[in-house]
Write an enzyme that holds these catalytic residues in place. Structure first.
Site, short mmCIF file in Angstrom:
data_model
loop_
_atom_site.label_atom_id
_atom_site.label_comp_id
_atom_site.label_asym_id
_atom_site.label_seq_id
_atom_site.Cartn_x
_atom_site.Cartn_y
_atom_site.Cartn_z
N GLU A 16 0.84 -1.20 0.00
CA GLU A 16 0.00 0.00 0.00
C GLU A 16 0.87 1.25 0.00
O GLU A 16 1.86 1.34 0.73
CB GLU A 16 -0.90 -0.01 1.24
CG GLU A 16 -1.77 1.22 1.34
CD GLU A 16 -2.75 1.13 2.49
OE1 GLU A 16 -3.48 0.13 2.60
OE2 GLU A 16 -2.76 2.08 3.31
N HIS A 148 -13.22 -1.87 15.22
CA HIS A 148 -13.07 -0.45 14.87
C HIS A 148 -13.28 0.39 16.14
O HIS A 148 -14.17 0.10 16.94
CB HIS A 148 -14.11 -0.07 13.79
CG HIS A 148 -13.95 1.32 13.27
ND1 HIS A 148 -14.56 2.39 13.87
CD2 HIS A 148 -13.22 1.83 12.25
CE1 HIS A 148 -14.22 3.49 13.22
NE2 HIS A 148 -13.42 3.17 12.23
N LYS A 164 -20.70 -6.13 5.03
CA LYS A 164 -19.88 -5.72 3.88
C LYS A 164 -19.84 -6.86 2.85
O LYS A 164 -19.92 -6.65 1.65
CB LYS A 164 -18.46 -5.33 4.32
CG LYS A 164 -18.42 -4.06 5.15
CD LYS A 164 -17.00 -3.69 5.58
CE LYS A 164 -17.03 -2.50 6.52
NZ LYS A 164 -15.70 -2.01 6.89
P1 FAD Z 1 -17.30 1.47 8.24
O1 FAD Z 1 -17.33 0.08 7.74
O2 FAD Z 1 -18.41 2.37 7.85
O3 FAD Z 1 -17.20 1.35 9.85
C1 FAD Z 1 -17.11 2.48 10.70
C2 FAD Z 1 -17.86 2.19 12.01
O4 FAD Z 1 -19.27 2.07 11.76
C3 FAD Z 1 -17.45 0.89 12.69
O5 FAD Z 1 -17.52 1.07 14.06
C4 FAD Z 1 -18.49 -0.12 12.20
O6 FAD Z 1 -18.68 -1.17 13.13
C5 FAD Z 1 -19.73 0.74 12.06
N1 FAD Z 1 -20.57 0.36 10.93
C6 FAD Z 1 -20.17 -0.22 9.74
N2 FAD Z 1 -21.22 -0.38 8.92
C7 FAD Z 1 -22.30 0.12 9.55
C8 FAD Z 1 -23.67 0.25 9.21
N3 FAD Z 1 -24.13 -0.16 8.01
N4 FAD Z 1 -24.54 0.82 10.11
C9 FAD Z 1 -24.08 1.25 11.30
N5 FAD Z 1 -22.78 1.12 11.72
C10 FAD Z 1 -21.90 0.58 10.84
N6 FAD Z 1 -8.92 5.97 5.33
C11 FAD Z 1 -8.79 6.94 4.38
O7 FAD Z 1 -9.18 8.09 4.63
N7 FAD Z 1 -8.24 6.68 3.16
C12 FAD Z 1 -7.81 5.44 2.82
O8 FAD Z 1 -7.32 5.22 1.72
C13 FAD Z 1 -7.94 4.39 3.80
N8 FAD Z 1 -7.54 3.12 3.53
C14 FAD Z 1 -7.73 2.11 4.46
C15 FAD Z 1 -7.39 0.79 4.13
C16 FAD Z 1 -7.55 -0.23 5.07
C17 FAD Z 1 -7.17 -1.64 4.70
C18 FAD Z 1 -8.08 0.07 6.36
C19 FAD Z 1 -8.22 -1.02 7.41
C20 FAD Z 1 -8.44 1.37 6.69
C21 FAD Z 1 -8.29 2.40 5.75
N9 FAD Z 1 -8.66 3.72 6.02
C22 FAD Z 1 -8.52 4.71 5.07
C23 FAD Z 1 -9.20 4.07 7.34
C24 FAD Z 1 -10.74 3.99 7.39
O9 FAD Z 1 -11.30 4.96 6.54
C25 FAD Z 1 -11.16 4.23 8.83
O10 FAD Z 1 -10.78 3.14 9.63
C26 FAD Z 1 -12.63 4.61 9.04
O11 FAD Z 1 -12.76 5.15 10.35
C27 FAD Z 1 -13.60 3.45 8.91
O12 FAD Z 1 -13.70 3.01 7.62
P2 FAD Z 1 -14.58 1.68 7.28
O13 FAD Z 1 -14.64 1.60 5.82
O14 FAD Z 1 -14.09 0.53 8.05
O15 FAD Z 1 -15.97 2.20 7.88
#
Ligand code: FAD
Length: 284
Positions: A16, A148, A164
Site C-alpha cells: 500500500e 473499529h 460488507k
Molecule cells: P465502516 O465500515 O463504515 O465502519 C465504521 C464504524 O461504523 C465501525 O464502528 C463499524 O462497526 C460501524 N458500521 C459499519 N457499517 C455500519 C452500518 N451499516 N450501520 C451502522 N454502523 C456501521 N482511510 C482513508 O481516509 N483513506 C484510505 O485510503 C484508507 N484506507 C484504508 C485501508 C484499510 C485496509 C483500512 C483497514 C483502513 C483504511 N482507512 C482509510 C481508514 C478507514 O477509513 C477508517 O478506519 C474509518 O474510520 C472506517 O472506515 P470503514 O470503511 O471501516 O468504515
C-alpha cells in the site's frame, strides 16, 4: 484483472502506498514502487485522502501504474465527504482507466463537520453503490482484528463486517495489528458468523517509536506491553527501531504464513527498505 481472481489462485503479496502531498515527492514514490516491483507483487494499492485531498492524485497514480503494467492496481475510495453523484463520477473515471479494483471505505470522520456530505454513511452503503453502478469492479473492504474504535462492541463490528460481504465485498484487508492472536481470534469469529471471503492480514513494519504510537492512537490498534517496552528503549533512535521493526514484522509474517492466510499486505509508508528486508527474510 480482478484481484479476487488472483487470490483464488495463489497467496498474494501486495503493497500500500499513499499519494504524496507534493508533486516533487512523486519521484520518490515511483522509485519505491519500482524498487519493490522486484518482488513481483500481485497488486499495489493507493490510499485516498479522506477529505478528497488526494482524489485527483489517487486516480492519476492508479492510472499510471495500471498503464505501466508493472502489477495490478487497487484504488482506495472513501465516501463520507462525497455526494452520491461525486462517487458515480469517480467510478466512471476509474472505469474509463480500466481500474477494476476498489477498496470501499467510509473514511475517518473529518474535523470540520461542514466537510460531511451526509449522503453515504458507511462503507456498506458505498459497496452497494459500487455494485449497483457496475458488476465489473472487484470490491475490497476494511476489517479490524481489534474492532473499529467507534464500534459499540466487537460483536457489533463483526456484524457490520459481515454486512460488507453481504453487500458485495469480495475480500477484506485488515487494519494493522501487532498481536497475531488478535487476527486469529477475529478470523475464527468471522468464519463462525458466516464470513467466507478471504481476509488478508496487513502488516506495518515499525520504523519510528513516536510515529507508530501516533498511528496506533489514531486507528485504535494496540501495541502489546513487551513490544512497547522495546520501542521505548529506542525512542530516540529510528535506525534501531527500524531494525527491530524488521525483525518483529518478519516474526509476525512467518507465524501468519504458517496459519493459512490468503496473502499478505504491507503498509509500506512509501518506503522500500523495511519491506524489502522483511521479504528477503521470509518465503512467500
Ligand atoms: P465502516 O465500515 O463504515 O465502519 C465504521 C464504524 O461504523 C465501525 O464502528 C463499524 O462497526 C460501524 N458500521 C459499519 N457499517 C455500519 C452500518 N451499516 N450501520 C451502522 N454502523 C456501521 N482511510 C482513508 O481516509 N483513506 C484510505 O485510503 C484508507 N484506507 C484504508 C485501508 C484499510 C485496509 C483500512 C483497514 C483502513 C483504511 N482507512 C482509510 C481508514 C478507514 O477509513 C477508517 O478506519 C474509518 O474510520 C472506517 O472506515 P470503514 O470503511 O471501516 O468504515
Amino acid at each position: 484483472m480482478k484481484i479476487i481472481n488472483i487470490i483464488n489462485k495463489k497467496k498474494t503479496l501486495s503493497f500500500e502506498f499513499f499519494p504524496p502531498k507534493t508533486e516533487s515527492n512523486l519521484g520518490n514514490l515511483n522509485k519505491t514502487i519500482s524498487d519493490l516491483s522486484e518482488f513481483n507483487p500481485d497488486f499495489v494499492s493507493f490510499t485516498y485522502g479522506a477529505g478528497g485531498s488526494t482524489r485527483k492524485l489517487t486516480l492519476e497514480i492508479s492510472q499510471k501504474t495500471k498503464e505501466s503494467e508493472i502489477t495490478e492496481v487497487m484504488s482506495h475510495l472513501t465516501c463520507l465527504t462525497h455526494s452520491k453523484s461525486e462517487i458515480i463520477e469517480m467510478l466512471s473515471a476509474y472505469k474509463k482507466s480500466n481500474i477494476e479494483n476498489i477498496i470501499a471505505l467510509r473514511g475517518d470522520i473529518p474535523n470540520n463537520s461542514n466537510d460531511l456530505k451526509k449522503e453515504i454513511h458507511h462503507a456498506t452503503d458505498l459497496i452497494e453503490i459500487i455494485k449497483n453502478y457496475s458488476d465489473d469492479f472487484c470490491i475490497a473492504a476494511a476489517c479490524y482484528p481489534e474492532s473499529h474504535p467507534e464500534s459499540i462492541s466487537k460483536n457489533d463490528d463483526l456484524k457490520f463486517t459481515k454486512l460488507k460481504q453481504s453487500k458485495g465485498a469480495d475480500f477484506f484487508i485488515t487494519q494493522l495489528f501487532f498481536n497475531n492472536s488478535d487476527f486469529f481470534s477475529f478470523r475464527e469469529k468471522a468464519i463462525k458468523l458466516g464470513i467466507t471471503i478471504p481476509i488478508i492480514p496487513a502488516i506495518m513494519p515499525i520504523t519510528s517509536t513516536r510515529q507508530i504510537r501516533k498511528f496506533t492512537n489514531l486507528c485504535g490498534a494496540s501495541i502489546p506491553d513487551s513490544l512497547n517496552k522495546k520501542l521505548e528503549n529506542s525512542i530516540n533512535n529510528d535506525e534501531e527501531t527500524t531494525k527491530f521493526g524488521i525483525e518483529f514484522a518478519t516474526m509476525q509474517i512467518n507465524e501468519l504464513l504458517n496459519n493459512d492466510i490468503p496473502g499478505i499486505h504491507f503498509y509500506s509508508l512509501n518506503k522500500s527498505r523495511s519491506v524489502k528486508e522483511v521479504l528477503n527474510n521470509i518465503n512467500i
